[in-house]
Design a protein around this motif. Structure first.
Motif, PDB file in Angstrom:
ATOM      1  N   ILE A   1       0.780  -1.335   0.100  1.00  0.00           N
ATOM      2  CA  ILE A   1       0.021   0.074  -0.127  1.00  0.00           C
ATOM      3  C   ILE A   1       0.846   1.243   0.091  1.00  0.00           C
ATOM      4  N   GLY A   2       2.113   1.132   0.056  1.00  0.00           N
ATOM      5  CA  GLY A   2       3.090   2.364  -0.259  1.00  0.00           C
ATOM      6  C   GLY A   2       3.569   2.839   0.892  1.00  0.00           C
ATOM      7  N   LEU A   3       3.520   2.107   2.233  1.00  0.00           N
ATOM      8  CA  LEU A   3       4.153   2.827   3.495  1.00  0.00           C
ATOM      9  C   LEU A   3       5.560   3.150   3.192  1.00  0.00           C
ATOM     10  N   ALA A   4       6.009   4.431   3.483  1.00  0.00           N
ATOM     11  CA  ALA A   4       7.292   4.580   3.401  1.00  0.00           C
ATOM     12  C   ALA A   4       8.043   4.065   4.479  1.00  0.00           C
ATOM     13  N   PRO A   5       9.640   3.805   4.361  1.00  0.00           N
ATOM     14  CA  PRO A   5      10.355   3.179   5.128  1.00  0.00           C
ATOM     15  C   PRO A   5      10.821   4.395   6.043  1.00  0.00           C
ATOM     16  N   GLY A   6      11.372   4.179   7.474  1.00  0.00           N
ATOM     17  CA  GLY A   6      11.893   5.092   8.184  1.00  0.00           C
ATOM     18  C   GLY A   6      13.274   4.937   8.453  1.00  0.00           C
ATOM     19  N   TYR A   7      13.709   6.067   9.239  1.00  0.00           N
ATOM     20  CA  TYR A   7      15.020   5.917   9.444  1.00  0.00           C
ATOM     21  C   TYR A   7      15.607   6.738  10.724  1.00  0.00           C
ATOM     22  N   ARG A   8      16.700   6.618  11.292  1.00  0.00           N
ATOM     23  CA  ARG A   8      17.085   7.251  12.432  1.00  0.00           C
ATOM     24  C   ARG A   8      18.774   7.233  12.263  1.00  0.00           C
ATOM     25  N   LEU A   9      19.395   8.322  12.379  1.00  0.00           N
ATOM     26  CA  LEU A   9      20.652   8.372  12.335  1.00  0.00           C
ATOM     27  C   LEU A   9      21.227   7.774  13.578  1.00  0.00           C
ATOM     28  N   ASP A  10      22.390   7.001  13.811  1.00  0.00           N
ATOM     29  CA  ASP A  10      22.667   6.179  14.694  1.00  0.00           C
ATOM     30  C   ASP A  10      23.760   6.450  15.451  1.00  0.00           C
ATOM     31  N   ALA A  11      25.096   6.762  14.651  1.00  0.00           N
ATOM     32  CA  ALA A  11      26.298   7.228  15.104  1.00  0.00           C
ATOM     33  C   ALA A  11      27.149   7.663  14.096  1.00  0.00           C
ATOM     34  N   LEU A  12      28.089   8.842  14.413  1.00  0.00           N
ATOM     35  CA  LEU A  12      29.037   9.184  13.484  1.00  0.00           C
ATOM     36  C   LEU A  12      30.378   9.088  14.052  1.00  0.00           C
TER      37      LEU A  12
END
Length: 214
Positions: A118-129
């Protein structure tokens, strides 16, 4: 003698406790009350856990194809030290990183099954630099800066990854931009695609840093 007296005292207390227990156990209403109380406490615990998980999921952002996941701008502050401005949409934050190379780790939630159809977009979270030095004797000075933290240690992404679960909804993926050079005034855009995370130089300083490094 005193220990005999203490023994008798404890024996009498034990007998009194046993009589109270028998009275409670033979009362027909105690079990229903205990079951209701136990179920109530269990549902309160589940509600609290779901609330913490919901708060954890709030820290993830939608992956939008039309814009970068993040933009990193580097400003030299000294020998092998850079201030990094990290921009995610309208949000900005600044960290100081030592080294000559940088690496970015991110967490990805990708929908699967019906949710993906149905087209739900992925999600993200920056973890570490992370920063790294090229010289072997300096590599121990490299730092890994955490960019996010889950509330109360309840980390849904890590739990799913460790147990190889997907909850029939989404799969937790790890994304990484491998070590690239840091340079004064260099700007990189980080995008997510089929091959994972990809950093693209956005100005001449970044292009020259990549060309000299390779």
């Amino acid at each position: 003698m005193q220990y005999d007296g203490l023994a008798w005292a404890f024996a009498l207390l034990a007998l009194l406790a046993a009589l109270v227990a028998v009275r409670i156990l033979f009362d027909r209403t105690w079990f229903l009350g205990w079951r209701r109380g136990t179920c109530g406490v269990a549902f309160v615990a589940v509600a609290a856990l779901l609330l913490v998980l919901a708060w954890d999921l709030r820290s993830y952002s939608l992956l939008k194809p039309e814009q970068p996941m993040a933009t990193l701008s580097f400003q030299a502050e000294g020998p092998q030290r850079y201030r990094v401005l990290i921009q995610e949409g309208a949000n900005e934050r600044s960290v100081v990183l030592d080294g000559e190379l940088w690496q970015l780790d991110a967490r990805i939630f990708r929908w699967k099954g019906l949710a993906a159809l149905i087209g739900l977009a992925p999600g993200y979270r920056l973890d570490a630099l992370s920063g790294r030095f090229l010289a072997l004797e300096q590599q121990s000075r490299g730092r890994r800066l955490g960019l996010s933290q889950s509330p109360l240690g309840v980390d849904l992404w890590r739990w799913l990854r460790a147990g190889e679960h997907d909850l029939f909804l989404f799969e937790p993926l790890a994304g990484r931009v491998t070590f690239l050079p840091m340079a004064d005034k260099a700007v990189f855009a980080v995008n997510y695609g089929v091959a994972g995370l990809l950093a693209e130089p956005m100005n001449l300083a970044a292009e020259e840093a990549l060309r000299d490094w390779r």
